[in-house]
Design an enzyme around this catalytic site. Structure first.
Site, PDB file in Angstrom:
ATOM      1  N   GLU A 196       8.625  10.352  40.127  1.00 15.88           N
ATOM      2  CA  GLU A 196       7.347  10.918  39.701  1.00 15.88           C
ATOM      3  C   GLU A 196       7.569  12.155  38.818  1.00 15.88           C
ATOM      4  OE1 GLU A 196       4.746   9.094  43.352  1.00 15.88           O
ATOM      5  OE2 GLU A 196       5.391  11.147  43.574  1.00 15.88           O
ATOM      6  N   GLU A 391       6.580   1.883  43.923  1.00 18.49           N
ATOM      7  CA  GLU A 391       6.003   2.237  45.227  1.00 18.49           C
ATOM      8  C   GLU A 391       4.575   1.726  45.315  1.00 18.49           C
ATOM      9  OE1 GLU A 391       6.124   6.395  46.269  1.00 18.49           O
ATOM     10  OE2 GLU A 391       8.140   6.623  45.447  1.00 18.49           O
TER      11      GLU A 391
END
Ligand code: BGP
Length: 492
Positions: A196, A391
């Site tokens: 991220e 994810e």
């Protein structure tokens, strides 16, 4: 038939089904095998996370870091324990193989390889651990996908250099990556530099080793964080270049959290708000895919009064070393409005507007499977690169029955609905090549340090304070996912 007329039905045969974990949430093995301290090792368990904002949970002042370093044996630091994957990896991987995993995404703990972060020589015992994990995976035909740094920045680099605020950390990161590539590139095809990548603005310590106490006021905070973002992007581009040059059989991706937002009303101002917000989240991926910053970004820095320390050379490095694929996490969506009266709710990594059309899970995150299809289309329209879902999953309270079973129909529903939308996106023609369900074995949650927030197909008998046997039990979702993989996504 003209290949341009090909219609896609179902998933491609070589689709990579699997699961994902991160070292600091799963491994445990705190300070074992020569491992050094990471910032995750000083993240303290809070008995009632609902009382805290994400900001309070994620910003650790120096005082709390020092408190953590003095409590070497404390039970109150769940990320030192994880789910004890360090000692259970063989049985966990065996279970993943039983489910038919084709891919397993895990991260390497930087502090197992360089315990401090700025040493010249790596720690052989740490390297050996990941050799064993990778070899174990390959023995079952499971492809490893490695995140190089996932929220466990070396604590020494944070304390001594203020993390990525100091350009020397670019060199330390490059050295670390070179060691990893030389050791594992013969067996690991897919790599991601940072989890991220846009996250430094949310939790500067976790993502980049920035000490909160240095973020004294808004102007200083902006100056430091935008510089850090730039330094991380340069670091990622440098290692992309090294991987491509030395190991052309490998692929480098980027990884961002997909914050999907909808306009709360059809007021054009709300629609614009969504667009502006979207580009704020995506600009680091823009840099990694297109090799340059978007034009609006420079204007933004000007408005914020931020001056980047960025030699010309940086822009050449960014331009020349773009990624091969785009990966992302997706959990929930939000609504956005210029109005101030929109009800708020929790979601992954931050709080946002609540959507009246969507149900919520145990932690308030709204469940939006269609948002996954929207996100996949949006990302492909923007980047035209192969996509990978790094994810997706559902944190919930599970109950271990006396019989050893765990009934988790809510998780099966969540996954079924999301994968059904993924299938539609694949049939839309989006080249998605894999899906790794987050937290395939129960692990410690990232934001709130809880064990009771469970994501896994495998239940781990451990509580928030570390009580339990850490034995693994198959949940109902284990059997459901096994069947799904066996039918390549047909039997939903
Ligand atoms: C993502 C992180 C993961 C993971 C997930 C769920 O943003 O990359 O590390 O933990 O969020 O969040 P949480 O664990 O807080 O439920």
């Amino acid at each position: 038939m003209n290949p341009n007329m090909k219609v896609q039905h179902g998933f491609p045969e070589d689709f990579l089904w699997g699961g994902a974990i991160a070292a600091h949430q799963a491994e445990g093995g705190f300070l074992e095998g020569g491992k050094g301290w990471s910032v995750a090792d000083v993240e303290k368990y809070v008995t009632d996370p609902t009382r805290f904002s994400y900001k309070e949970l994620n910003f650790l002042p120096l005082e709390r870091i020092k408190e953590g370093m003095n409590e070497v044996d404390s039970n109150l630091y769940p990320k030192r324990r994880g789910c004890d994957f360090y000692h259970h990896y063989k049985e966990d991987i065996k279970e993943f193989a039983q489910m038919g995993f084709k891919v397993f995404r895990f991260s390497i703990a930087w502090t197992r390889i360089f315990p401090l972060g700025d040493e010249e020589q790596p720690n052989e015992e740490g390297l050996k651990f990941y050799d064993d994990v990778i070899n174990e995976l390959l023995s079952y035909g499971i492809q490893p996908l490695v995140t190089i740094n996932h929220y466990d920045f070396p604590l020494h680099l944070a304390l001594k250099y203020n993390g990525f605020a100091d350009r020397r950390c670019i060199d330390f990161f490059v050295r670390y990556c070179q060691v990893l590539f030389d050791r594992y590139a013969d067996r690991v095809k897919y790599w991601l530099p940072f989890n991220e990548v846009e996250s430094v603005f949310r939790h500067p310590l976790k993502s980049a080793g920035i000490i909160q106490d240095t973020l004294t006021d808004e102007a200083t905070t902006n100056q430091i964080l935008y510089q850090v973002m730039h330094n991380q992007l340069v670091a990622a581009a440098k290692v992309t270049g090294i991987l491509h040059e030395k190991y052309p059989q490998c692929q480098m991706g980027c990884m961002g959290a997909k914050h999907t937002n909808y306009a709360y009303t059809c007021d054009p101002n709300d629609v614009l708000e969504v667009q502006l917000m979207g580009r704020e989240f995506l600009f680091p991926l823009d840099v990694q895919v297109f090799g340059k910053y978007p034009v609006w970004y420079w204007r933004k820095l000007e408005e914020l009064g931020v001056t980047l320390d960025a030699p010309e050379e940086d822009f050449r490095i960014l331009a020349e070393n773009t990624v091969d694929f785009v990966s992302f996490s997706y959990y929930n969506s939000f609504v956005t409005s210029t109005r101030k009266d929109v009800e708020l709710t929790a979601g992954n990594l931050h709080v946002g507007g609540k959507n009246p059309y969507l149900p919520s899970g145990d932690w308030g995150w709204q469940i939006d499977p269609v948002g996954l299809r929207i996100s996949l289309n949006e990302l492909y329209d923007r980047y035209r690169k192969p996509l990978f879902i790094a994810e997706n999953g559902m944190g919930a309270m599970d109950k271990l029955e006396e019989s050893g079973s765990v009934h988790d129909p809510y998780r099966i529903d969540y996954l079924r609905l999301h994968i059904a939308q993924l299938k539609k996106a694949v049939e839309d023609g989006i080249p998605v090549f894999g899906y790794t369900m987050w937290g395939c074995v129960d692990l410690v949650s990232s934001a709130t340090c809880e064990m009771r927030k469970r994501y896994g197909f495998l239940y781990v008998d451990g509580d928030d304070l570390g009580n339990g046997t850490y034995r693994r039990y198959r949940k109902d979702s284990f059997y459901w996912y096994k069947e799904l993989i066996a039918t390549n996504g047909e039997n939903l």
